[in-house]
Design an enzyme around this catalytic site. Sequence first.
Site, PDB file in Angstrom:
ATOM      1  N   LYS A  94      33.585  34.778  43.819  1.00 35.86           N
ATOM      2  CA  LYS A  94      34.293  33.901  42.876  1.00 35.86           C
ATOM      3  C   LYS A  94      35.178  32.883  43.598  1.00 35.86           C
ATOM      4  CE  LYS A  94      36.269  37.451  40.924  1.00 35.86           C
ATOM      5  NZ  LYS A  94      35.655  38.493  41.773  1.00 35.86           N
TER       6      LYS A  94
ATOM      7  N   GLY B  48      33.186  38.240  37.902  1.00 37.09           N
ATOM      8  CA  GLY B  48      32.273  39.039  38.723  1.00 37.09           C
ATOM      9  C   GLY B  48      33.070  40.061  39.508  1.00 37.09           C
TER      10      GLY B  48
ATOM     11  N   SER C  94      38.174  39.747  35.814  1.00 34.56           N
ATOM     12  CA  SER C  94      38.128  39.771  34.340  1.00 34.56           C
ATOM     13  C   SER C  94      36.986  40.648  33.831  1.00 34.56           C
ATOM     14  CB  SER C  94      38.052  38.359  33.758  1.00 34.56           C
ATOM     15  OG  SER C  94      37.119  37.529  34.405  1.00 34.56           O
TER      16      SER C  94
END
Length: 207
Positions: A46, A40, A114
């Site tokens: 996260k 995210g 990511s």
Amino acid sequence: MGPQTPAPRSQNIVWHHANVSPDERAAALGARGCVLWLTGLSGSGKSTIGRRVEQLLLDRRAHAFVIDGDNVRHGLNRDLGFGPADRTENIRRIGEVAKLFSEACVLTLTAFISPYRSDRAAVRALLPPGAFVEVFIDTPLEICEARDPKGLYQKARAGEIAEFTGISAPYEAPEAPEIHLRTAGRTVDDCAAEVVSWLAAQGFLSA
Ligand code: ADP
């Protein structure tokens, strides 16, 4: 050689098989591992959710561990920057480390932006079926920017950070995540509990 390609640079490397099979290890420890891959935007939650899930799992005596993005960039990946090639290598290394943890029967949480689908798919491909659990921490950019827990959006808007995900670099949202967590208007505890419930439903937690 092991199941992973491409081949190692040296040719004098052989694959050692453990004396204990994955099933025997899981039976001995009473636990199966997996990789909960939290993805995210920056500030989406996260780390916060990952750490809360870790705590809830440890309270249940499940073996959980968070591999945190910023921390890894202080050590294992301190030679990497934020351009596309370095981001890809960052994720590849984390994927390999997360795989080792998962093979050791740890419920492994990773907290990395990511942003590229192909990088996440590459990590998924490293792991056996069912062991890669993509968790989309879905928080709208406006909310991440309003939270701005590290002051990074302000810097990115001021042009002080190049290639900032969501502002000047892309974020490719997961198309079919195993867990789709919409955090807007919800508490951290509520979001974390959803992840734990999913693990319980999938048989990763003993009663
Ligand atoms: P990331 O690791 O994705 O960059 P962080 O976890 O560092 O994000 O920051 C998220 C911020 O948002 C924290 O300050 C956290 O307290 C806040 N927050 C508010 N509501 C939520 C929620 N429902 N889930 C996660 N974080 C939340």
